[in-house]
Design a protein around this motif. Sequence first.
Motif, short mmCIF file in Angstrom:
data_model
loop_
_atom_site.label_atom_id
_atom_site.label_comp_id
_atom_site.label_asym_id
_atom_site.label_seq_id
_atom_site.Cartn_x
_atom_site.Cartn_y
_atom_site.Cartn_z
N ARG A 131 0.84 -1.21 0.00
CA ARG A 131 0.00 0.00 0.00
C ARG A 131 0.87 1.26 0.00
N TYR A 132 1.94 1.25 0.76
CA TYR A 132 2.86 2.39 0.81
C TYR A 132 3.39 2.73 -0.59
N PHE A 133 3.86 1.72 -1.30
CA PHE A 133 4.42 1.97 -2.62
C PHE A 133 3.34 2.34 -3.64
N ARG A 134 2.15 1.80 -3.49
CA ARG A 134 1.06 2.20 -4.40
C ARG A 134 0.75 3.68 -4.25
N ILE A 135 0.79 4.18 -3.02
CA ILE A 135 0.57 5.62 -2.79
C ILE A 135 1.68 6.43 -3.44
N LEU A 136 2.92 5.97 -3.32
CA LEU A 136 4.04 6.68 -3.94
C LEU A 136 3.91 6.70 -5.46
N TYR A 137 3.52 5.57 -6.04
CA TYR A 137 3.41 5.50 -7.50
C TYR A 137 2.29 6.42 -8.01
N GLN A 138 1.19 6.47 -7.27
CA GLN A 138 0.09 7.35 -7.65
C GLN A 138 0.54 8.81 -7.61
N ASN A 139 1.23 9.18 -6.54
CA ASN A 139 1.74 10.55 -6.42
C ASN A 139 2.74 10.87 -7.53
N SER A 140 3.55 9.87 -7.89
CA SER A 140 4.54 10.07 -8.94
C SER A 140 3.88 10.33 -10.30
N LEU A 141 2.80 9.62 -10.58
CA LEU A 141 2.07 9.83 -11.84
C LEU A 141 1.47 11.23 -11.90
N VAL A 142 0.92 11.68 -10.78
CA VAL A 142 0.35 13.03 -10.73
C VAL A 142 1.44 14.07 -10.98
N THR A 143 2.59 13.87 -10.33
CA THR A 143 3.70 14.81 -10.49
C THR A 143 4.20 14.85 -11.94
N LYS A 144 4.28 13.69 -12.57
CA LYS A 144 4.74 13.64 -13.97
C LYS A 144 3.76 14.36 -14.89
N ASP A 145 2.46 14.18 -14.65
CA ASP A 145 1.45 14.88 -15.46
C ASP A 145 1.57 16.38 -15.30
N GLN A 146 1.76 16.83 -14.06
CA GLN A 146 1.88 18.26 -13.79
C GLN A 146 3.14 18.83 -14.44
#
Length: 214
Positions: free
Chosen positions: A143-158
């Motif tokens: 779950r910890y890494f899934r949260i990190l990956y989701q945040n990473s995708l948002v950051t890349k889009d931005q």
Amino acid sequence: MKNRTYLASESIIFDENIYLMFEVLLSHIENKVDITEDQKNQVQSFFTVKKLRKKQYLLQEGDICKCLSFVSKGLLKSYFLDEKGNEHINMFAFEGWWISDFNSFVHQEKAVLNIDAIEETEVLMITLENYEKMMLEVPVMDRYFRILYQNSLVTKDQRLIVSNSYTAEEKYLQLAQKNPEMIKRVPHNLIASYLGLAPETISRIRKKISLNKN
């Protein structure tokens, strides 16, 4: 006797330093998910410690990325080189950041990225085998890494939106607002590479900002 005393004290300092390195990691995990003391102890068993000198490589293009790395102290940059040998910086990793050539790490293929130290740096490293084992034995880490990956995708889009829509000055100002630590610690020529700008453009923007303040 003096040698024994020196070695013993150095060992204590080293052990304390490792403890502090894991404290940074565990604090980062606790900020994302609930984790028990037993789970913390389990997590620590999967990692090894590495120290890097300034400009020392953590990973070089063409090698296989064997570990996912967590920065407990210091600063790294990830980048690729074009045909002229110019650096194109993909990301900076400060304390509390993870870094790797993730495609190389997951598929155990040759890396296309280089990773080296901008400052003296300490990292906690986990191999793919231990990473997969940790996910099975400590499910909260999944779950910890899934949260990190989701945040990473948002950051890349931005970042993509900023790169394609903002002026040079707007890019710099947004970075300064969102990541003031980056502006303080990263050399300006590297910030220019990260933003896709010429170093002289960064100098001009900084000069303009300084004049406006005065």
